[in-house]
Design a protein around this motif. Sequence first.
Motif, PDB file in Angstrom:
ATOM      1  N   MET A   1      -6.016   6.732  -1.227  1.00 21.33           N
ATOM      2  CA  MET A   1      -5.629   5.347  -1.487  1.00 21.33           C
ATOM      3  C   MET A   1      -4.198   5.317  -2.027  1.00 21.33           C
ATOM      4  SD  MET A   1      -7.675   2.377  -3.592  1.00 21.33           S
ATOM      5  CE  MET A   1      -7.767   3.347  -5.107  1.00 21.33           C
ATOM      6  N   GLN A   2      -3.301   4.687  -1.282  1.00 19.95           N
ATOM      7  CA  GLN A   2      -1.887   4.634  -1.645  1.00 19.95           C
ATOM      8  C   GLN A   2      -1.623   3.475  -2.607  1.00 19.95           C
ATOM      9  OE1 GLN A   2       0.169   7.099  -0.483  1.00 19.95           O
ATOM     10  NE2 GLN A   2      -1.712   7.904   0.440  1.00 19.95           N
ATOM     11  N   VAL A   3      -0.654   3.657  -3.489  1.00 14.93           N
ATOM     12  CA  VAL A   3      -0.241   2.582  -4.384  1.00 14.93           C
ATOM     13  C   VAL A   3       1.200   2.186  -4.091  1.00 14.93           C
ATOM     14  CG1 VAL A   3       0.134   1.870  -6.767  1.00 14.93           C
ATOM     15  CG2 VAL A   3      -1.859   3.267  -6.186  1.00 14.93           C
ATOM     16  N   PHE A   4       2.145   3.129  -4.217  1.00 14.72           N
ATOM     17  CA  PHE A   4       3.558   2.797  -4.074  1.00 14.72           C
ATOM     18  C   PHE A   4       3.898   2.314  -2.660  1.00 14.72           C
ATOM     19  CE2 PHE A   4       3.796   6.075  -7.537  1.00 14.72           C
ATOM     20  CZ  PHE A   4       4.058   5.172  -8.546  1.00 14.72           C
ATOM     21  N   PHE A   9       2.128  -3.795  -2.838  1.00 16.21           N
ATOM     22  CA  PHE A   9       2.910  -3.290  -3.969  1.00 16.21           C
ATOM     23  C   PHE A   9       4.275  -3.954  -3.947  1.00 16.21           C
ATOM     24  CE2 PHE A   9       5.781  -0.295  -6.085  1.00 16.21           C
ATOM     25  CZ  PHE A   9       5.097  -0.115  -7.284  1.00 16.21           C
ATOM     26  N   ASP A  10       4.680  -4.499  -5.098  1.00 17.67           N
ATOM     27  CA  ASP A  10       5.907  -5.290  -5.168  1.00 17.67           C
ATOM     28  C   ASP A  10       6.715  -4.870  -6.386  1.00 17.67           C
ATOM     29  OD1 ASP A  10       7.646  -7.500  -4.345  1.00 17.67           O
ATOM     30  OD2 ASP A  10       6.857  -8.576  -6.083  1.00 17.67           O
ATOM     31  N   SER A  50     -14.997  -1.939  -1.810  1.00 20.21           N
ATOM     32  CA  SER A  50     -14.313  -0.649  -1.915  1.00 20.21           C
ATOM     33  C   SER A  50     -13.268  -0.719  -3.009  1.00 20.21           C
ATOM     34  CB  SER A  50     -13.637  -0.291  -0.586  1.00 20.21           C
ATOM     35  OG  SER A  50     -12.568  -1.194  -0.314  1.00 20.21           O
ATOM     36  N   GLU A  51     -12.835   0.447  -3.464  1.00 19.46           N
ATOM     37  CA  GLU A  51     -11.755   0.498  -4.442  1.00 19.46           C
ATOM     38  C   GLU A  51     -10.460  -0.023  -3.827  1.00 19.46           C
ATOM     39  OE1 GLU A  51     -11.602   4.539  -5.776  1.00 19.46           O
ATOM     40  OE2 GLU A  51     -13.720   4.540  -6.347  1.00 19.46           O
ATOM     41  N   ALA A  52     -10.266   0.205  -2.536  1.00 25.19           N
ATOM     42  CA  ALA A  52      -9.070  -0.282  -1.856  1.00 25.19           C
ATOM     43  C   ALA A  52      -9.018  -1.806  -1.878  1.00 25.19           C
ATOM     44  CB  ALA A  52      -9.039   0.224  -0.413  1.00 25.19           C
ATOM     45  N   GLU A  53     -10.160  -2.450  -1.692  1.00 22.35           N
ATOM     46  CA  GLU A  53     -10.207  -3.916  -1.746  1.00 22.35           C
ATOM     47  C   GLU A  53      -9.856  -4.417  -3.140  1.00 22.35           C
ATOM     48  OE1 GLU A  53     -13.278  -7.558  -0.595  1.00 22.35           O
ATOM     49  OE2 GLU A  53     -14.101  -5.668  -1.344  1.00 22.35           O
TER      50      GLU A  53
END
Length: 349
Positions: A1-4, A9-10, A50-53
């Motif tokens: 799961m990507q964050v950056f 992501f802003d 999901s954690e992504a959601e």
Amino acid sequence: MQVFTHSEFDGHETVAFCHDKASGLRAIIAIHDTRLGPALGGCRMLPYTSEAEALTDVLRLSRGMSYKNALAGLPLGGGKSVIIGDPRQDKTPALLEAFGAFVEGLNGRYITAEDSNTSPADMEIIARRTAHVRNMGFGPDDNPSPVTALGTFYGIEVGLEVLGLPMDGAKVVVEGLGKVGMDLAARLHAAGARLVVTDVNAQAVAEAVARFGAEAVAPGTAHRVQADVYAPCALGAGLNARTIPELGARMVAGAANNQLETPQDGDRLQARGVLYCPDYVVNAGGVLGIPLPGERLTMAERMARATVIQRTTRDVLDLAVERDIPTHTAADRLAQEILSGGAMRLAAE
């Protein structure tokens, strides 16, 4: 799961993943921007698939809070938190206290408050472990929903004025009859609007039909109704590539957060000739009614603060015309200018 590299992501300052094995807490706290002050934003609890959601939701919501607080003229940044779980089964005092401990660990950079599926009573429990809580002082029968509803009403009122339509006799579709949606429906009815309503809660629909003489339509169909205003007051992302071509209203203005599934959906609304009053502009009443540190506000004082939404809605709609840009872009740019100004003031100090 990507964050950056996540699409939502802003430039967020902090994204904290919080886990407490004993209570079962799984939460994400996102701090988007603190240039104007500590990041204020509510804590919602949902059984995300999901954690992504959950990550997508908290990133979008926290950015929206930065813009909402900036346009509302508050000395606050934007943040948000989500707890992953079924509030009917998983919410316990131990879980809420564990969440409070994580909030405390951020040393005041994030201030939490109630949101979807969290209550003033929950905030009282969270406050056992942290001082960084707002909405304290709202009792069980004294909550921010009426302030949010009033602000949304003001936004609809301004939008109708721009379209050259009176409130009296306007046909308004209210989708979602929770505390805010029902209160908004009552205000619209009192002002002479003709209501169409929908909700998955049949009892709430029956109440609105009885109280306001509203017409009821099936869930999932409200956006297609031919009307002057479509007021989404349930969950977000309801305005998208599938629903926008089906819209039957001339204007969209409602209390739901993150109504656009993507920024491109704001462009789609403009292309269709639908006036969009951005959600974080018109639904800012709740945050405007939250006492700042050291304040004690009556409900009347909180309601009075919501009048600023008349001006901010007008400013955004005027800017969109002046620069020939979609209204969601105008709102973003106005908020970004305020945030940049706050950063410059801090640098000067």
